[in-house]
Design an enzyme around this catalytic site. Structure first.
Site, mmCIF file in Angstrom:
data_model
loop_
_atom_site.group_PDB
_atom_site.id
_atom_site.type_symbol
_atom_site.label_atom_id
_atom_site.label_comp_id
_atom_site.label_asym_id
_atom_site.label_seq_id
_atom_site.Cartn_x
_atom_site.Cartn_y
_atom_site.Cartn_z
ATOM 1 N N ASN A 171 39.252 44.333 35.960
ATOM 2 C CA ASN A 171 39.015 45.726 35.599
ATOM 3 C C ASN A 171 40.299 46.354 35.078
ATOM 4 O OD1 ASN A 171 40.223 47.975 37.566
ATOM 5 N ND2 ASN A 171 39.811 46.151 38.794
ATOM 6 N N ASN A 229 47.933 54.356 47.934
ATOM 7 C CA ASN A 229 47.745 53.380 46.862
ATOM 8 C C ASN A 229 49.083 53.065 46.219
ATOM 9 O OD1 ASN A 229 47.091 51.919 44.560
ATOM 10 N ND2 ASN A 229 45.247 53.096 44.128
ATOM 11 N N CYS A 232 47.747 49.831 42.558
ATOM 12 C CA CYS A 232 46.894 49.777 41.367
ATOM 13 C C CYS A 232 47.690 49.240 40.182
ATOM 14 C CB CYS A 232 46.344 51.165 41.038
ATOM 15 S SG CYS A 232 45.303 51.185 39.547
ATOM 16 N N CYS A 440 24.004 8.629 48.844
ATOM 17 C CA CYS A 440 24.628 8.408 47.533
ATOM 18 C C CYS A 440 23.571 8.167 46.454
ATOM 19 C CB CYS A 440 25.577 7.211 47.631
ATOM 20 S SG CYS A 440 26.334 6.746 46.063
#
Length: 499
Positions: A171, A229, A232, A440
Site C-alpha cells: 500500500n 506511529n 509509516c 508417494c
C-alpha cells in the site's frame, strides 16, 4: 495436538462468499461457516462444533448446485471428511465459553487478544462498530494527525498465490483524512455505545506540541491507550513516520512529548526498516512508553509492468516505494517480536504483535514469542471482519486442548529456542528423511530438487519410488518441503554423523 490439515486444494474454487448461497440452500447447517473454518486451517474447532448427526448423509447436495461456482467446490465431501477424519480424533469437545481468551492491554481488560490494526479497516465509526459487533476486542484507529492528507489512486497492489489469495500486499496509503475533531467525535460515540471495547488511538505529530496535544485529546475523548506511529513508510514529508522510527533520539523525544499529554498507556509502533528494533524500543521506554507495537509495513516494490515499465500501483505513469504486508512478512515480523521479547529492557513492557496474521496459528506464534495482543489488517481487507470467529474459535480450542487456563500462559514460551546466532546449533547428528511409499505418487519432485538444489542423495526406482543414498544425504530436508503429497517425513531418530 492439531489434527492434520484437510488439503486446502479441495477449497481452491471456494469464493468465501458474502451471504453464501450454499448456506441458504442447505437448511440443516451452515456450509459457508464450515468451509471458512477449513480455509483458515481451523478444522478441529470447526469439527467440534458440528451437529451430532452428519446432515450430509442421504443429501442431494443442493449447496453445491447453489454455489456461485456450481459443483466446483466439493462441499458435501469436505463436510463428510470433517465427520469421518477429524471429529473421531478430537481430544476435547468444543469449549463452552471464551474465558480463556480474556487478557489485558497494560492492565486494561480485553475480552480476547485480537485488535484491528491502525489502517483503513478501523477508520470510521461505522466500520469500528461493525468490528465490535463481530467480536473484535478492540481497534487501533487509523492514525490521527493535524495536517492534510491527500491520497493517491490507486494505492494498493498485491502478490497472489495459486488460489488467488493475497500472499503479499503493498500500500501507498497514508493517515486518516478526517479532521482531528471528526475523529474525536468518533471516539466519543464508540465509547458511549461500546464501553467495554478497547480503543487504541494511533497518532502522528510533526513536533513536540502536536504529539502532546493529540495524546491529550485522545484521552479526553475516550481512548483507552495511545499508539505512536513511528513507522509509516508512506509519508509525503520525509522526516515523519518510519524516518522517526529509525532515529532512537527522536523516538525518545516524541514519546516523552506524548507522555506529557496523557496518563493512559502509550505504545510506540516501530518500523521494521532497521537492522535491529531494540534501540528504538529502548528509547521509547526511556521516553515513558508502556510497550511497543510491531511490525508496521516493510518498504517494498511488488512488481514492474513488463510493457509500461512502471511499478505497481501505477498512478498517472509514476509509482513509489510503499509498505509491504500480508502473510509473506510474518517471518520477518516474528524475528522482530522475538528480539523484543528477549530484550531485558522490555521485560515488563506490553508487546502488541502484527505482521501477516491470517489465522489462529499465526497469532499463537506471535504470542509464543512474547506478544500480549495481536493486531490484524491485511487479512481483514481480504476476508472481512468475520475472520474473528475463526481466530477466537481456533485459539480457544487450542488452549483448551493444551490444558491452558489463560491465553496469557502462552506468552514467551517459544523464546528460549530462538538464538541470533547459529553457533548454538548441534551439528554432530543427522536427521534423515523417510519416504512413505504408500502415499508417494511417483512424481519425482524430491529427486529433482535433491539433484539440482541439494546433494544428489535421491534416485528413482523402476517403480518410480524415491530411494535415499544415506552416504550422500546431509539431512537438509529440502525433499520434505517440496513433496506435494507430504509423503516425505523426518526419520524417527537422529544418527551420529559419520566421521
Amino acid at each position: 495436538m492439531l489434527e492434520k490439515k484437510i488439503y486446502r486444494s479441495s477449497m481452491l474454487s471456494c469464493a468465501l462468499c458474502h451471504e453464501a448461497p450454499c448456506t441458504a440452500a442447505c437448511g440443516k447447517t451452515d456450509p459457508a461457516r464450515i468451509l471458512r473454518g477449513i480455509w483458515f486451517q481451523n478444522e478441529n474447532a470447526t469439527a467440534a462444533k458440528l451437529p451430532p448427526e452428519n446432515p450430509c448423509i442421504g443429501c442431494s447436495a443442493p449447496c453445491e448446485e447453489a454455489c456461485v461456482r456450481p459443483h466446483q467446490v466439493p462441499i458435501r465431501n469436505l463436510i463428510e471428511r470433517l465427520y469421518e477424519k477429524v471429529r473421531p480424533k478430537l481430544e476435547i469437545e468444543a469449549p463452552k465459553d471464551e474465558e480463556r481468551l480474556r487478557t489485558d492491554f497494560c492492565g486494561i481488560p480485553l475480552e480476547n487478544p485480537f485488535l484491528l490494526s491502525s489502517s483503513v479497516v478501523a477508520s470510521t465509526y461505522e466500520m469500528c462498530a461493525r468490528a465490535f459487533e463481530a467480536g473484535w476486542a478492540g481497534i487501533a484507529f487509523k492514525t490521527i494527525c493535524a495536517f492534510d492528507i491527500h491520497e493517491a489512486s490507486p494505492r494498493f497492489s498485491a502478490i497472489t498465490g495459486a488460489d488467488g489469495s493475497i500472499i503479499g500486499f503493498k500500500n501507498i496509503e497514508q493517515l486518516s483524512d478526517h479532521s482531528v475533531q471528526e475523529n474525536m467525535e468518533i471516539f466519543r460515540r464508540l465509547k458511549e455505545r461500546y464501553p467495554t471495547k478497547f480503543i487504541l488511538a494511533s497518532i502522528m505529530g510533526r513536533n513536540d506540541e502536536e504529539w502532546e496535544e493529540l495524546s491529550r485529546l485522545c484521552e479526553e475523548n475516550g481512548a483507552d491507550a495511545v499508539e505512536l506511529n513511528f513507522s509509516c513508510p508512506n509519508m509525503m514529508e520525509g522526516d515523519l513516520g518510519s524516518a522517526i522510527g529509525q532515529n532512537p533520539d527522536q523516538v525518545e523525544r516524541f514519546t516523552a512529548a506524548a507522555r506529557r499529554g496523557t496518563k493512559i498507556p502509550i505504545l510506540a509502533k516501530l518500523t521494521p526498516n532497521v537492522e535491529s528494533m531494540s534501540p528504538a524500543a529502548e528509547a521509547a521506554m526511556r521516553g515513558g512508553a508502556d510497550g511497543v507495537a510491531a511490525i508496521n509495513t516493510i518498504k517494498s516494490i511488488t512488481g514492474i509492468n513488463l510493457y509500461t515499465y512502471i511499478s505497481a500501483p501505477a498512478v498517472h505513469g509514476r509509482s513509489a516505494i510503499g509498505g509491504y504486508s500480508g502473510n509473506a512478512v510474518k517471518p520477518i515480523a516474528l524475528r522482530f517480536i522475538a528480539e523484543l521479547g528477549q530484550n531485558p529492557a522490555l521485560e515488563n513492557a506490553h508487546i502488541s504483535g502484527m505482521g501477516g496474521v491470517e489465522n489462529f496459528t499465526d497469532a499463537i506464534e506471535f504470542m509464543l514469542l512474547g506478544a500480549g495482543s495481536i493486531q490484524v489488517t491485511t487479512a481483514v481487507m481480504q476476508y472481512g471482519y468475520r475472520i474473528i470467529d475463526d481466530l477466537k474459535d481456533g485459539l480457544n480450542y487450542y488452549l483448551a486442548a493444551g490444558g491452558f487456563h489463560s491465553v496469557r500462559e502462552l506468552q514467551g514460551l517459544g523464546l528460549s529456542s530462538v538464538s541470533e546466532s547459529t553457533d548454538v546449533l548441534e551439528r554432530d547428528t543427522i536427521l534423515f528423511p523417510r519416504f512413505r511409499h504408500e502415499k508417494c505418487i511417483g512424481c519425482g519432485r524430491c529427486y529433482i530438487s535433491c539433484m539440482d538444489g541439494g546433494h544428489q542423495a535421491i534416485t528413482m526406482s523402476d517403480e518410480r519410488k524415491p530411494v535415499l543414498n544415506g552416504k550422500k544425504c546431509v539431512g537438509c530436508h529440502l525433499c520434505i518441503l517440496v513433496c506435494p503429497e507430504k509423503a516425505v517425513v523426518p526419520a524417527r531418530k537422529r544418527i551420529s554423523r559419520v566421521k
